[in-house]
Design an enzyme around this catalytic site. Structure first.
Site, PDB file in Angstrom:
ATOM      1  N   ASP A  29       0.835  -1.205   0.000  1.00 53.89           N
ATOM      2  CA  ASP A  29       0.000   0.000   0.000  1.00 53.89           C
ATOM      3  C   ASP A  29       0.870   1.256   0.000  1.00 53.89           C
ATOM      4  OD1 ASP A  29      -2.382   1.384  -0.052  1.00 53.89           O
ATOM      5  OD2 ASP A  29      -2.748   1.224   2.110  1.00 53.89           O
ATOM      6  N   TRP A  34       2.949   7.915  -2.596  1.00 51.21           N
ATOM      7  CA  TRP A  34       4.337   8.069  -3.072  1.00 51.21           C
ATOM      8  C   TRP A  34       4.349   9.021  -4.274  1.00 51.21           C
ATOM      9  CZ3 TRP A  34       7.068   7.461  -7.534  1.00 51.21           C
ATOM     10  CH2 TRP A  34       8.478   7.374  -7.436  1.00 51.21           C
ATOM     11  N   GLU A  76     -12.015  -5.058  -4.366  1.00 51.39           N
ATOM     12  CA  GLU A  76     -12.631  -3.742  -4.127  1.00 51.39           C
ATOM     13  C   GLU A  76     -11.944  -2.634  -4.932  1.00 51.39           C
ATOM     14  OE1 GLU A  76     -11.927  -5.920  -1.449  1.00 51.39           O
ATOM     15  OE2 GLU A  76     -14.012  -6.527  -1.703  1.00 51.39           O
ATOM     16  N   ASN A  77     -10.744  -2.913  -5.464  1.00 51.33           N
ATOM     17  CA  ASN A  77     -10.027  -1.855  -6.196  1.00 51.33           C
ATOM     18  C   ASN A  77     -10.709  -1.478  -7.515  1.00 51.33           C
ATOM     19  OD1 ASN A  77      -6.775  -2.948  -4.986  1.00 51.33           O
ATOM     20  ND2 ASN A  77      -7.980  -1.185  -4.306  1.00 51.33           N
ATOM     21  N   ARG A 193       2.227  -4.771   6.255  1.00 54.83           N
ATOM     22  CA  ARG A 193       1.480  -3.766   5.497  1.00 54.83           C
ATOM     23  C   ARG A 193       2.282  -2.475   5.458  1.00 54.83           C
ATOM     24  NH1 ARG A 193      -4.790  -2.654   4.512  1.00 54.83           N
ATOM     25  NH2 ARG A 193      -4.512  -0.852   3.152  1.00 54.83           N
TER      26      ARG A 193
HETATM   27  C1  IPE Z   1      -5.198  -2.766  -0.152  1.00 57.47           C
HETATM   28  O1  IPE Z   1      -4.934  -1.420  -0.374  1.00 57.47           O
HETATM   29  C2  IPE Z   1      -5.195  -3.522  -1.439  1.00 57.47           C
HETATM   30  C3  IPE Z   1      -3.897  -3.675  -2.067  1.00 57.47           C
HETATM   31  C4  IPE Z   1      -2.745  -3.285  -1.577  1.00 57.47           C
HETATM   32  C5  IPE Z   1      -3.922  -4.359  -3.325  1.00 57.47           C
HETATM   33  P1  IPE Z   1      -6.111  -0.362  -0.521  1.00 57.47           P
HETATM   34  O2  IPE Z   1      -5.477   0.966  -0.675  1.00 57.47           O
HETATM   35  O3  IPE Z   1      -7.044  -0.785  -1.598  1.00 57.47           O
HETATM   36  O4  IPE Z   1      -6.842  -0.515   0.879  1.00 57.47           O
HETATM   37  P2  IPE Z   1      -7.879   0.423   1.642  1.00 57.47           P
HETATM   38  O5  IPE Z   1      -8.932   0.855   0.641  1.00 57.47           O
HETATM   39  O6  IPE Z   1      -7.091   1.613   2.147  1.00 57.47           O
HETATM   40  O7  IPE Z   1      -8.397  -0.420   2.754  1.00 57.47           O
HETATM   41  C1  IPE Z   2      -1.556   0.260  -3.319  1.00 54.66           C
HETATM   42  O1  IPE Z   2      -1.334   1.627  -3.366  1.00 54.66           O
HETATM   43  C2  IPE Z   2      -1.764  -0.331  -4.689  1.00 54.66           C
HETATM   44  C3  IPE Z   2      -3.141  -0.765  -4.942  1.00 54.66           C
HETATM   45  C4  IPE Z   2      -4.087  -0.811  -4.057  1.00 54.66           C
HETATM   46  C5  IPE Z   2      -3.450  -1.170  -6.284  1.00 54.66           C
HETATM   47  P1  IPE Z   2      -2.541   2.657  -3.332  1.00 54.66           P
HETATM   48  O2  IPE Z   2      -2.916   2.963  -4.746  1.00 54.66           O
HETATM   49  O3  IPE Z   2      -3.656   2.182  -2.489  1.00 54.66           O
HETATM   50  O4  IPE Z   2      -1.825   3.898  -2.681  1.00 54.66           O
HETATM   51  P2  IPE Z   2      -2.439   4.915  -1.634  1.00 54.66           P
HETATM   52  O5  IPE Z   2      -2.962   4.123  -0.484  1.00 54.66           O
HETATM   53  O6  IPE Z   2      -3.521   5.655  -2.360  1.00 54.66           O
HETATM   54  O7  IPE Z   2      -1.283   5.780  -1.273  1.00 54.66           O
HETATM   55 MG    MG Z   3      -4.116   2.424  -0.504  1.00 58.47          MG
END
Ligand code: IPE
Ligand code: IPE
Ligand code: MG
Length: 254
Positions: A29, A34, A76-77, A193
């Site tokens: 995450d 970044w 959920e992404n 994490r």
């Molecule tokens: C968790 O990160 C999923 C992955 C790293 C693939 P998210 O950024 O999607 O998690 P939430 O929404 O903050 O819980």
């Molecule tokens: C994790 O980084 C990658 C995925 C969940 C695909 P994020 O995209 O969630 O990065 P933040 O949490 O917005 O910084």
């Molecule tokens: Mg994230």
């Protein structure tokens, strides 16, 4: 790589974790933050994040970790803006071949965890091909959780168990585990994490029952060998009891 039979989903009370975790799972995450720190678009963070997979997998396997699981895209992404989802798909599509070649040279087996069906046909083929090419590698295993959700994994297991007509009295934890995407893989000893959040976000819900958990504010693209060593050192300090009691010190036993 141990055989499936040597994996235990149910360590007994005498189980002692080795000094190095056999299976490390990482919730990658912080890519977006970044990028934001550098006034770059979010996809630049994802690109940097995918590039960091090499460094982390290399460092963990050098340290004797035999299974690495990386959470790359959750069920959920899909809720993210469509241009970000499209960027994530195309970065994976671009990176899978060159990274698979490197993994294969290092003797690492690549396994996908999750539901392939909603992915574009070309991407599905590329993932299947990467698994086929590396199938017999034994130096280590890299599981990539992509379009993975812990609840989705449990539901698809239940559906297949019902479809197979498994009698209720035959269903136990070991049999259930064989219907999960992680079939044959030991449960994670350590879940890391990055990015500072303190939640599982639907990752390995069944398998994480007794995992040790470590979180760090370091953003995923910045996670390096020194940060990994902090996590591995923290793991060494943990007392894993699996519901039992610590063994008394030897001096108390006489
Ligand atoms: C968790 O990160 C999923 C992955 C790293 C693939 P998210 O950024 O999607 O998690 P939430 O929404 O903050 O819980
Ligand atoms: C994790 O980084 C990658 C995925 C969940 C695909 P994020 O995209 O969630 O990065 P933040 O949490 O917005 O910084
Ligand atoms: Mg994230």
């Amino acid at each position: 790589m141990p055989t499936a039979d040597s994996f235990s989903h149910h360590p007994g009370p005498d189980h002692r974790a080795g000094p190095v975790p056999a299976h490390v799972a990482v919730i990658m995450d912080g890519n977006g933050r970044w990028a934001a720190q550098r006034r770059l678009p979010r996809h630049a963070g994802h690109r940097k994040g995918v590039a960091n997979i090499r460094r982390v997998v290399g460092a963990l396997s050098e340290r004797g970790v035999s299974v690495v699981t990386l959470y790359a895209f959750s069920t959920e992404n899909w809720r993210r803006p469509s241009d970000e989802v499209a960027a994530l798909m195309s970065i994976l599509a671009e990176e899978i071949e060159p990274q698979t070649r490197e993994l294969h040279e290092a003797g690492i087996r690549l396994v996908h965890l999750g539901d392939l069906a909603p992915l574009e046909a070309g991407l599905q083929r590329a993932i299947t091909k990467a698994q086929d090419i590396t199938r017999d590698n034994t130096a280590a295993t890299l599981n990539i959780a992509f379009n993975y959700g812990g609840r989705d994994e449990i539901l698809q297991a239940v559906r297949r168990i019902l479809a197979d007509g498994v009698p209720a009295e035959q269903l136990d934890e070991a049999l259930f585990s064989r219907y999960l995407y992680t079939d044959g893989c030991p449960d994670p000893d350590l879940i890391i994490r990055t990015g500072g959040e303190q939640r599982l976000s639907n990752f390995l819900l069944w398998q994480a029952a007794y995992s040790e958990y470590y979180h760090t504010p370091v953003l995923w693209p910045d996670l390096d060998a020194a940060e990994l060593d902090l996590a591995l050192n923290a793991y060494r300090q943990r007392r894993r009891r699996f519901g039992a009691l610590d063994k008394p010190p030897l001096s108390d036993e006489a």
